[in-house]
Design an enzyme around this catalytic site. Structure first.
Site, mmCIF file in Angstrom:
data_model
loop_
_atom_site.group_PDB
_atom_site.id
_atom_site.type_symbol
_atom_site.label_atom_id
_atom_site.label_comp_id
_atom_site.label_asym_id
_atom_site.label_seq_id
_atom_site.Cartn_x
_atom_site.Cartn_y
_atom_site.Cartn_z
ATOM 1 C CB SER A 140 -80.190 15.584 62.613
ATOM 2 O OG SER A 140 -80.222 16.745 62.006
ATOM 3 C CE1 TYR A 153 -85.126 14.350 61.073
ATOM 4 C CE2 TYR A 153 -83.743 16.328 60.306
ATOM 5 C CZ TYR A 153 -83.670 15.049 60.486
ATOM 6 O OH TYR A 153 -82.936 14.059 60.218
HETATM 7 N N1 NAP Z 1 -79.464 13.147 54.703
HETATM 8 C C1 NAP Z 1 -79.334 13.856 55.605
HETATM 9 O O1 NAP Z 1 -79.137 15.474 55.190
HETATM 10 C C2 NAP Z 1 -79.357 13.752 57.164
HETATM 11 C C3 NAP Z 1 -78.899 14.585 57.948
HETATM 12 C C4 NAP Z 1 -78.519 14.440 59.371
HETATM 13 C C5 NAP Z 1 -79.136 13.113 59.928
HETATM 14 N N2 NAP Z 1 -79.678 12.303 58.924
HETATM 15 C C6 NAP Z 1 -80.236 11.259 59.609
HETATM 16 O O2 NAP Z 1 -79.574 10.151 58.985
HETATM 17 C C7 NAP Z 1 -80.702 8.997 58.927
HETATM 18 C C8 NAP Z 1 -80.592 8.374 57.550
HETATM 19 O O3 NAP Z 1 -80.912 9.440 56.746
HETATM 20 P P1 NAP Z 1 -80.673 9.041 55.291
HETATM 21 O O4 NAP Z 1 -80.272 10.368 54.373
HETATM 22 O O5 NAP Z 1 -79.824 7.936 55.148
HETATM 23 O O6 NAP Z 1 -82.230 8.814 54.711
HETATM 24 P P2 NAP Z 1 -82.902 7.650 54.098
HETATM 25 O O7 NAP Z 1 -82.301 7.128 52.761
HETATM 26 O O8 NAP Z 1 -84.335 8.259 53.559
HETATM 27 O O9 NAP Z 1 -82.876 6.609 54.898
HETATM 28 C C9 NAP Z 1 -83.865 6.362 55.965
HETATM 29 C C10 NAP Z 1 -83.975 4.917 56.090
HETATM 30 O O10 NAP Z 1 -84.766 4.561 57.239
HETATM 31 C C11 NAP Z 1 -85.640 3.482 56.993
HETATM 32 N N3 NAP Z 1 -87.014 3.573 57.700
HETATM 33 C C12 NAP Z 1 -87.665 4.898 57.621
HETATM 34 N N4 NAP Z 1 -88.842 4.545 58.594
HETATM 35 C C13 NAP Z 1 -88.567 3.249 58.834
HETATM 36 C C14 NAP Z 1 -89.343 2.416 59.888
HETATM 37 N N5 NAP Z 1 -90.571 2.831 60.288
HETATM 38 N N6 NAP Z 1 -88.837 1.240 60.193
HETATM 39 C C15 NAP Z 1 -87.732 0.778 59.515
HETATM 40 N N7 NAP Z 1 -86.758 1.540 58.612
HETATM 41 C C16 NAP Z 1 -87.335 2.687 58.425
HETATM 42 C C17 NAP Z 1 -85.838 3.583 55.479
HETATM 43 O O11 NAP Z 1 -86.066 2.714 54.747
HETATM 44 P P3 NAP Z 1 -87.665 1.847 54.345
HETATM 45 O O12 NAP Z 1 -88.173 2.916 53.801
HETATM 46 O O13 NAP Z 1 -87.278 0.681 53.373
HETATM 47 O O14 NAP Z 1 -87.931 1.344 55.676
HETATM 48 C C18 NAP Z 1 -84.385 3.911 54.928
HETATM 49 O O15 NAP Z 1 -83.522 2.946 54.630
HETATM 50 C C19 NAP Z 1 -81.895 9.281 59.596
HETATM 51 O O16 NAP Z 1 -82.274 8.972 60.930
HETATM 52 C C20 NAP Z 1 -81.902 10.779 59.398
HETATM 53 O O17 NAP Z 1 -82.823 11.422 60.193
HETATM 54 C C21 NAP Z 1 -79.732 12.446 57.628
#
Ligand code: NAP
Length: 261
Positions: A140, A153
């Protein structure tokens, strides 16, 4: 022979979009997350294989490794599972929230890398042509820029980024590229919802009036493009933001428009 990728955090957002795009481009994919119902729906939609695992659990990740070893080569690992909890100050933030963020973003990524690296190496050794393996990790912009309420975070993503950077040094000499993708604001359905404990109005407010935040498909495209480049080209660190977010602290709300005169 098709390439096979493992995508963690595949049940929603960036991970699900990455699985979709990899499948569209002819990859074999193993989609990993905790929610079996979401993975089932993803499998029906995309033809991806799925595996239910919590990456904070040693035994679950060992089972994932064994499943992969029994079902074919692994060329590419996409470490995407992760997330944020809360926007509390350093003083007020709960230790439990911080622990959870470290468990998934840092230790979860480390656990999966440790378990799957031997399989990635094996896929290279078994190849009859030149080529390499890939480890792509979604960190991120929060890994590099602190913001008030972000410390847990910020710290977790900074630690995950350090893991990636050290890994690239430690793998020097091997044909394994290590890519870090550091997105700014991405409007996914669940990221902010998870951060705000399910409060939809607080989650919606994050993206309110932002003219085209990034969406999951934008990051998926970068991830997939990064592993489809010639195998010796390592994009290293990709920082990506919406045009409306010039920096972590410079988010423009309202329609983007050129200055007149
Ligand atoms: N959205 C943003 O603004 C943003 C910006 C920068 C970086 N990111 C990063 O991008 C990545 C994806 O984010 P996103 O926006 O797509 O969020 P999201 O929709 O909340 O996706 C997170 C995913 O991680 C899985 N997960 C969480 N804990 C887990 C665990 N203990 N074991 C296995 N799977 C797990 C969740 O699935 P389950 O709950 O089914 O396990 C879900 O599929 C993350 O690393 C986040 O920090 C996001």
């Amino acid at each position: 022979m098709p390439q096979r990728a493992v995508v963690t955090g595949a049940s929603s957002g960036i991970g699900a979009a990455t699985v979709e795009l990899l499948r569209d481009r002819g990859w074999d994919v193993l989609a990993v997350a905790r929610r079996a119902d979401r993975l089932k729906e993803l499998a029906e939609r995309t033809g991806a294989d799925t595996f239910v695992a919590d990456i904070t659990d040693d035994a679950a990740v060992a089972e994932l490794r064994d499943h992969l070893a029994a079902t074919g080569p692994v060329h590419t690992l996409i470490n995407n599972a992760g997330g944020a909890i809360g926007v509390d100050s350093v003083e007020a933030g709960s230790i439990e929230s911080w622990r959870s963020m470290f468990e998934v973003n840092v230790l979860g990524t480390k656990r999966v890398v440790s378990a799957l690296l031997p399989l990635l190496r094996q896929s290279v050794a078994d190849r009859d042509s030149t080529g390499g393996a890939d480890i792509v990790t979604v960190t991120s912009t929060a890994a590099r820029t602190p913001y008030e309420g972000g410390a847990g975070y910020n710290a977790a993503k900074a630690a995950e980024s350090m893991l990636v950077q050290v890994l690239r040094l430690e793998l020097a000499g091997e044909p394994i590229r290590v890519v870090e993708i550091a997105p700014g604001m991405v409007h996914t359905e669940e990221f902010s919802l998870g951060r705000f404990g399910g409060d939809q109005s607080k989650a919606d407010a994050v993206y309110a009036d932002v003219d085209h935040p990034l969406v999951a498909a934008d990051i998926a495209r970068l991830i997939v493009d990064s592993v489809e480049l010639p195998w010796h080209v390592d994009l290293d660190l990709i920082t990506v933001r919406p045009v409306a977010q010039a920096a972590q602290h410079k988010l423009i709300r309202g329609k983007l428009q050129v200055k007149q005169g």
